[in-house]
Design an enzyme around this catalytic site. Structure first.
Site, PDB file in Angstrom:
ATOM      1  N   ARG A  25      -0.424  -9.043  13.502  1.00 21.77           N
ATOM      2  CA  ARG A  25      -0.931  -8.059  12.533  1.00 21.77           C
ATOM      3  C   ARG A  25      -1.817  -8.724  11.487  1.00 21.77           C
ATOM      4  NH1 ARG A  25       4.298  -5.402  10.332  1.00 21.77           N
ATOM      5  NH2 ARG A  25       2.960  -3.952   9.205  1.00 21.77           N
ATOM      6  N   ARG A  30      11.733  -7.092   5.556  1.00 21.88           N
ATOM      7  CA  ARG A  30      11.678  -5.651   5.375  1.00 21.88           C
ATOM      8  C   ARG A  30      12.638  -4.941   6.324  1.00 21.88           C
ATOM      9  NH1 ARG A  30       5.837  -2.910   4.857  1.00 21.88           N
ATOM     10  NH2 ARG A  30       5.782  -2.853   7.122  1.00 21.88           N
ATOM     11  N   ARG A  71      -9.367   0.786   9.273  1.00 19.57           N
ATOM     12  CA  ARG A  71      -8.954  -0.595   9.479  1.00 19.57           C
ATOM     13  C   ARG A  71     -10.002  -1.386  10.245  1.00 19.57           C
ATOM     14  NH1 ARG A  71      -3.010   0.393   9.225  1.00 19.57           N
ATOM     15  NH2 ARG A  71      -1.882  -1.548   9.438  1.00 19.57           N
ATOM     16  N   ARG A 112      11.710  -2.998  11.895  1.00 20.41           N
ATOM     17  CA  ARG A 112      10.672  -2.444  12.754  1.00 20.41           C
ATOM     18  C   ARG A 112      10.244  -3.501  13.762  1.00 20.41           C
ATOM     19  NH1 ARG A 112       6.167   0.037   8.776  1.00 20.41           N
ATOM     20  NH2 ARG A 112       4.850  -1.184  10.165  1.00 20.41           N
ATOM     21  N   LYS A 169       0.838  -1.214   0.000  1.00 24.17           N
ATOM     22  CA  LYS A 169       0.000   0.000   0.000  1.00 24.17           C
ATOM     23  C   LYS A 169       0.867   1.257   0.000  1.00 24.17           C
ATOM     24  CE  LYS A 169      -2.342  -0.921   3.833  1.00 24.17           C
ATOM     25  NZ  LYS A 169      -1.742  -2.228   4.204  1.00 24.17           N
TER      26      LYS A 169
HETATM   27  P1  AMP Z   1       1.065   0.331   9.182  1.00 20.13           P
HETATM   28  O1  AMP Z   1       2.334   1.053   8.955  1.00 20.13           O
HETATM   29  O2  AMP Z   1      -0.108   0.887   8.398  1.00 20.13           O
HETATM   30  O3  AMP Z   1       1.194  -1.169   9.026  1.00 20.13           O
HETATM   31  O4  AMP Z   1       0.674   0.566  10.710  1.00 20.13           O
HETATM   32  C1  AMP Z   1       1.541   0.176  11.763  1.00 20.13           C
HETATM   33  C2  AMP Z   1       0.764   0.033  13.054  1.00 20.13           C
HETATM   34  O5  AMP Z   1       0.139   1.284  13.398  1.00 20.13           O
HETATM   35  C3  AMP Z   1      -0.387  -0.955  13.025  1.00 20.13           C
HETATM   36  O6  AMP Z   1       0.046  -2.287  13.250  1.00 20.13           O
HETATM   37  C4  AMP Z   1      -1.250  -0.434  14.160  1.00 20.13           C
HETATM   38  O7  AMP Z   1      -0.700  -0.758  15.433  1.00 20.13           O
HETATM   39  C5  AMP Z   1      -1.127   1.063  13.992  1.00 20.13           C
HETATM   40  N1  AMP Z   1      -2.170   1.588  13.065  1.00 20.13           N
HETATM   41  C6  AMP Z   1      -1.974   2.198  11.868  1.00 20.13           C
HETATM   42  N2  AMP Z   1      -3.136   2.545  11.307  1.00 20.13           N
HETATM   43  C7  AMP Z   1      -4.112   2.152  12.178  1.00 20.13           C
HETATM   44  C8  AMP Z   1      -5.534   2.217  12.171  1.00 20.13           C
HETATM   45  N3  AMP Z   1      -6.206   2.755  11.138  1.00 20.13           N
HETATM   46  N4  AMP Z   1      -6.191   1.692  13.236  1.00 20.13           N
HETATM   47  C9  AMP Z   1      -5.536   1.151  14.290  1.00 20.13           C
HETATM   48  N5  AMP Z   1      -4.214   1.048  14.352  1.00 20.13           N
HETATM   49  C10 AMP Z   1      -3.482   1.544  13.304  1.00 20.13           C
END
Ligand code: AMP
Length: 217
Positions: free
Chosen positions: A171, A127, A88, A160, A13
């Site tokens: 996740r 990654r 989400r 990370r 994404k």
């Molecule tokens: P991402 O980089 O989009 O994979 O987000 C990393 C982490 O941020 C996720 O595993 C969640 O802990 C948190 N996070 C990001 N976006 C959301 C969302 N829309 N709702 C809840 N947690 C989020």
């Protein structure tokens, strides 16, 4: 153009969002990036989010909804935006609808990037992210020129916390339980556009562009 990028963690994404930014000149709004920056700066928001993120769990809905509500009011969102990693959950999607209704706006397309689960694990475990500029590499598919060093800014690459195997499993489970229901939610609104996310990134992007170009002006 107002877009949502949907898809499991590791679907690409972020990469595709960057390309859409360059082609269509609308900002990418990544809740993950906003939260990571807040954790790094140890703000109140960052302190609220840190423990959830490290374990790979979703941050509570009201926290991320607040972020989006504020961010969508910024002037750079006037001509459109790409939501990357939000919504989400169904309550987040419903809150987004209320926020946009209030602004007299709506979502044009929900681009759903589809990737096989085994492929996601391979992508996420390899990654590596730059501590300094956030650029992403992959030890197999997109290695940096110098091991452990960012090609762009010479920063140190790290894994990370939530790209470790245990957190990845959490996740992916969170995605299946909480986020996958959004596919049906947006399908029923006729704005879902599935995009196969395996293979060449340029081809995936061109596929997305073809979809976006179907928007009537
Ligand atoms: P991402 O980089 O989009 O994979 O987000 C990393 C982490 O941020 C996720 O595993 C969640 O802990 C948190 N996070 C990001 N976006 C959301 C969302 N829309 N709702 C809840 N947690 C989020």
């Amino acid at each position: 153009m107002n877009l949502i990028l949907l898809g499991p963690p590791g679907a690409g994404k972020g990469t595709q969002a960057q390309r859409i930014v360059e082609r269509f000149h609308i900002p990418q709004i990544s809740t993950g990036d906003i939260l990571r920056a807040a954790v790094k700066e140890a703000t109140v928001l960052g302190k609220q989010a840190k423990a959830f993120m490290e374990k790979g769990q979703l941050v509570p809905d009201d926290v991320v909804i607040g972020i989006i509500d504020e961010r969508l009011r910024a002037p750079d969102c006037q001509a459109g935006f790409i939501l990357d990693g939000f919504p989400r959950t169904i309550p987040q999607a419903e809150a987004l609808q209320v926020i946009l209704d209030r602004m007299g706006k709506s979502v044009d397309f929900v681009i759903n990037i589809e990737v096989d689960p085994e492929e996601l694990v391979r992508r996420l475990t390899g990654r590596r992210t730059c501590k300094n500029c956030g650029a992403m590499f992959h030890i197999l598919f997109y290695p940096p020129k110098k091991e452990g060093i960012c090609d762009r800014c010479d920063g140190i690459l790290y894994q990370r916390e939530d790209d470790r195997e245990e957190a990845i499993r959490t996740r992916l489970n969170e995605y299946e339980k909480q986020t996958a229901p959004l596919i049906q939610y947006y399908r029923s609104k006729n704005i879902l556009r599935p995009i196969p996310g395996m293979g060449d990134q340029d081809q995936i992007f061109e596929h997305i562009v073809r979809v976006l170009n179907t928007k009537s002006i």
